[in-house]
Design an enzyme around this catalytic site. Structure first.
Site, short mmCIF file in Angstrom:
data_model
loop_
_atom_site.label_atom_id
_atom_site.label_comp_id
_atom_site.label_asym_id
_atom_site.label_seq_id
_atom_site.Cartn_x
_atom_site.Cartn_y
_atom_site.Cartn_z
N LYS A 1 1.23 -4.60 9.37
CA LYS A 1 2.55 -4.49 8.70
C LYS A 1 3.54 -3.71 9.56
O LYS A 1 4.67 -4.11 9.73
CB LYS A 1 2.42 -3.74 7.37
CG LYS A 1 1.71 -4.47 6.28
CD LYS A 1 1.87 -3.75 4.96
CE LYS A 1 1.46 -2.28 4.97
NZ LYS A 1 0.03 -2.01 4.82
N ARG B 1 2.86 -0.09 -4.49
CA ARG B 1 1.41 -0.31 -4.51
C ARG B 1 0.89 -0.37 -5.94
O ARG B 1 -0.28 -0.68 -6.14
CB ARG B 1 0.70 0.82 -3.77
CG ARG B 1 0.50 0.56 -2.26
CD ARG B 1 0.00 1.84 -1.65
NE ARG B 1 -0.86 1.72 -0.52
CZ ARG B 1 -0.49 2.01 0.73
NH1 ARG B 1 0.76 2.34 0.98
NH2 ARG B 1 -1.36 1.97 1.71
N ARG C 1 -7.88 1.50 16.21
CA ARG C 1 -6.62 2.24 16.14
C ARG C 1 -6.89 3.73 16.02
O ARG C 1 -6.20 4.55 16.63
CB ARG C 1 -5.79 1.75 14.93
CG ARG C 1 -4.43 2.40 14.82
CD ARG C 1 -3.56 1.71 13.77
NE ARG C 1 -3.84 2.21 12.42
CZ ARG C 1 -3.22 1.76 11.33
NH1 ARG C 1 -2.33 0.79 11.40
NH2 ARG C 1 -3.51 2.27 10.14
N ARG D 1 -5.11 9.35 13.64
CA ARG D 1 -5.04 9.39 12.17
C ARG D 1 -6.43 9.62 11.61
O ARG D 1 -7.33 8.80 11.82
CB ARG D 1 -4.47 8.08 11.62
CG ARG D 1 -2.97 8.02 11.68
CD ARG D 1 -2.45 6.70 11.14
NE ARG D 1 -2.92 6.39 9.78
CZ ARG D 1 -2.41 5.39 9.07
NH1 ARG D 1 -1.44 4.64 9.56
NH2 ARG D 1 -2.86 5.15 7.87
N ARG E 1 -10.04 2.55 1.53
CA ARG E 1 -8.62 2.20 1.50
C ARG E 1 -8.42 0.69 1.27
O ARG E 1 -7.53 0.27 0.54
CB ARG E 1 -7.93 2.63 2.80
CG ARG E 1 -7.60 4.12 2.82
CD ARG E 1 -7.32 4.63 4.21
NE ARG E 1 -6.17 4.00 4.83
CZ ARG E 1 -5.98 3.92 6.15
NH1 ARG E 1 -6.88 4.41 6.97
NH2 ARG E 1 -4.91 3.35 6.62
P1 AMP Z 1 -0.41 3.49 4.76
O1 AMP Z 1 0.09 4.05 6.04
O2 AMP Z 1 0.57 2.57 4.10
O3 AMP Z 1 -1.78 2.88 4.89
O4 AMP Z 1 -0.57 4.72 3.76
C1 AMP Z 1 -1.43 5.80 4.05
C2 AMP Z 1 -1.67 6.63 2.78
O5 AMP Z 1 -0.43 7.14 2.27
C3 AMP Z 1 -2.25 5.85 1.61
O6 AMP Z 1 -3.64 5.73 1.71
C4 AMP Z 1 -1.81 6.72 0.44
O7 AMP Z 1 -2.62 7.88 0.32
C5 AMP Z 1 -0.43 7.15 0.86
N1 AMP Z 1 0.60 6.19 0.38
C6 AMP Z 1 1.40 5.42 1.15
N2 AMP Z 1 2.19 4.64 0.38
C7 AMP Z 1 1.88 4.91 -0.89
C8 AMP Z 1 2.32 4.43 -2.15
N3 AMP Z 1 3.28 3.46 -2.25
N4 AMP Z 1 1.81 4.96 -3.26
C9 AMP Z 1 0.87 5.91 -3.20
N5 AMP Z 1 0.36 6.39 -2.06
C10 AMP Z 1 0.86 5.92 -0.89
#
Ligand code: AMP
Length: 369
Positions: free
Chosen positions: A193, A268, A307, A313, A325
Site C-alpha cells: 500500500k 479499519r 522488510r 520496525r 496482524r
Molecule cells: P500499518 O502501518 O497500517 O500496518 O499500521 C501499523 C499499526 O498501527 C497497526 O497494527 C495498528 O496498531 C496501528 N493502526 C494503524 N492504522 C490504524 C487504524 N486505522 N485503526 C487502528 N489502529 C491502526
C-alpha cells in the site's frame, strides 16, 4: 452527487419534500379561491413539472395554461427586453394564479405584471414552489410560497443548468467547494500500500495519509498519542477507534486545499468507516473508491520479514506478530469490504507482480471513477 456539464451538484430537496410543499400550496390556494374556477398560468420552461404535479393535487375544478418568456429577436440576455408569448386566452374577469417554479431576483414578475395590466382579470396572484428571499429585489407581493431556499444555484424538477437537469425528480444544489477524489487504499500488511500510495499521490496530486505512519511519527517524537498507540502497535493490535478517528480528522484538517486524499490503513473498522463518511460529507465530498490490493498470506509473511530486516520496525521482525496482524486485518476488516461493496465502491486489484504493473492496475481503476 451528480455532474452536469462541468459542475457538481448534491442532493438538496427530496421528491417527498416537494410533494408536501405542493400539497400545502394546493390546499391553501383552494381554500382562498372558494367557489371560483381559477386559471393557473405556468411560466415555461421551468414550471412544467410544478404545474403538472400541482394541478393533480388541486382538489377542485381549475383551468391550466402556459406562457413563455422570450427575448426579442436579435436581443439576448437583457432582462428588460423580454416579452411573454402564448397568452391567447381571454382572461377578463378571471381569477388568475401564476405558478412559478422559482422566484429569485423577481425580474420575471415585472413582465408578468406588465402583460396582465391590460388584461381585465379579476385578481392576479403569484405562487411559487421555491423562493430565494436573499436574492429577491422587487416589491411585488408573493402570495404563496412553497419552500424558501438560500441564494445558491439549484437544478432539477424543471430547473436546468445550461439545458440539463430539468428531468430530475428532485432538486440538487451546486457544490461550490472543489471536487475531491478520495481513495481508501486497502490491503493486508505487506501488500504494498505504502509504495503504491507514493506513486498514486504524485500522479493524481492527492494527499497521502497513512495512519500507521502518523502513529510511528508520534512514537518517534514521544508524543502522548505516540505513547498510547505504541502499547497497542507493539502487540499488533488496533489502536482504539476514537483515538484513531480524532487523529485522522486532525490530519485531514491540516490539508484544506487538498484535491483529494489517499487513506492508507484507515478505515479499519465499521466505526472508522462511518466516521470517515461523515467527515467527507462535512466537506461536501465523499469516498470515491476503496481499492484493495489482494496478496496471498504466505507471500505477505515473506515480504514483511524481509522488510523487517531493513526497516527496523519491531512489528515486522517477529513472524507471530506478523501473522497476528494479517489475521487481525482479515477478522476486523472483512466487514469493510462489505461496507464499500454495498455502495458499489469496492475494487479488488491483484497485488502480486512488479511495482509498475500494480500501479498500472490501480490507475486503471482510478481513471474510470
Ligand atoms: P500499518 O502501518 O497500517 O500496518 O499500521 C501499523 C499499526 O498501527 C497497526 O497494527 C495498528 O496498531 C496501528 N493502526 C494503524 N492504522 C490504524 C487504524 N486505522 N485503526 C487502528 N489502529 C491502526
Amino acid at each position: 452527487m451528480i455532474k452536469l456539464h462541468d459542475k457538481y451538484f448534491k442532493p438538496f430537496i427530496s421528491g417527498k419534500q416537494i410533494d408536501e410543499a405542493l400539497q400545502r400550496l394546493a390546499d391553501e390556494i383552494a381554500e382562498d379561491v372558494g367557489d371560483e374556477i381559477p386559471v393557473f398560468v405556468g411560466i415555461l420552461n421551468g414550471s412544467f413539472m410544478v404545474v403538472s404535479d400541482f394541478v393533480k393535487k388541486y382538489p377542485k375544478p381549475c383551468e391550466v395554461t402556459f406562457i413563455k418568456l422570450a427575448s426579442y429577436e436579435g436581443v439576448k440576455s437583457s432582462e428588460d427586453i423580454q416579452r411573454l408569448i402564448g397568452l391567447t386566452q381571454d382572461l377578463t374577469g378571471r381569477t388568475v394564479i401564476v405558478l412559478e417554479d422559482i422566484i429569485d431576483t423577481g425580474n420575471t414578475l415585472n413582465e408578468v405584471y406588465r402583460i396582465f395590466k391590460n388584461e381585465q382579470v379579476k385578481s392576479l396572484k403569484i405562487a411559487t414552489l421555491f423562493h430565494k428571499p436573499e436574492a429577491y429585489k422587487k416589491d411585488f407581493k408573493l402570495h404563496y410560497v412553497g419552500i424558501e431556499i438560500p441564494n445558491k444555484f439549484i437544478v432539477g424538477y424543471g430547473l436546468d443548468y445550461d439545458g440539463l437537469g430539468r428531468n430530475l425528480p428532485e432538486v440538487y444544489q451546486i457544490k461550490e467547494t472543489q471536487y475531491m477524489t478520495n481513495l481508501v487504499l486497502f490491503g493486508p500488511p505487506g501488500a504494498g500500500k505504502g509504495t503504491q500510495a507514493n506513486f498514486l499521490k504524485e500522479k493524481y496530486n492527492l494527499v497521502h495519509i497513512s495512519t500507521g505512519d502518523v502513529f510511528r511519527y508520534n512514537i518517534k517524537n514521544e508524543t502522548a498519542l505516540g505513547m498510547l498507540a505504541k502499547s497497542y502497535m507493539d502487540k499488533g493490535e488496533l489502536v482504539p477507534d476514537q483515538v484513531t478517528i480524532d487523529m485522522l480528522e486532525a490530519e485531514v484538517e491540516k490539508n484544506t486545499d487538498a484535491k483529494g486524499f489517499i487513506f492508507d490503513g484507515f478505515p479499519r473498522t465499521h466505526a472508522q468507516a462511518d466516521a470517515l463518511d461523515k467527515l467527507m460529507d462535512s466537506k461536501d465530498s465523499q469516498i470515491n473508491a476503496m481499492i484493495a490490493l489482494e496478496v496471498d498470506d504466505e507471500i505477505l509473511v515473506e515480504r514483511l520479514l524481509s522488510r523487517g530486516k531493513t526497516s527496523g520496525r519491531p512489528d515486522d521482525a517477529d513472524e507471530s506478530i506478523i501473522r497476528n496482524r494479517i489475521k487481525e486485518y482479515y477478522d476486523k476488516t472483512a466487514i469493510l469490504k462489505d461496507y464499500y461493496s454495498a455502495q458499489d465502491k469496492y475494487f479488488g486489484v491483484d497485488g502480486v507482480g512488479s511495482i509498475e504493473d500494480i500501479t498500472k492496475r490501480l490507475s486503471g481503476v482510478i481513471d474510470k471513477l
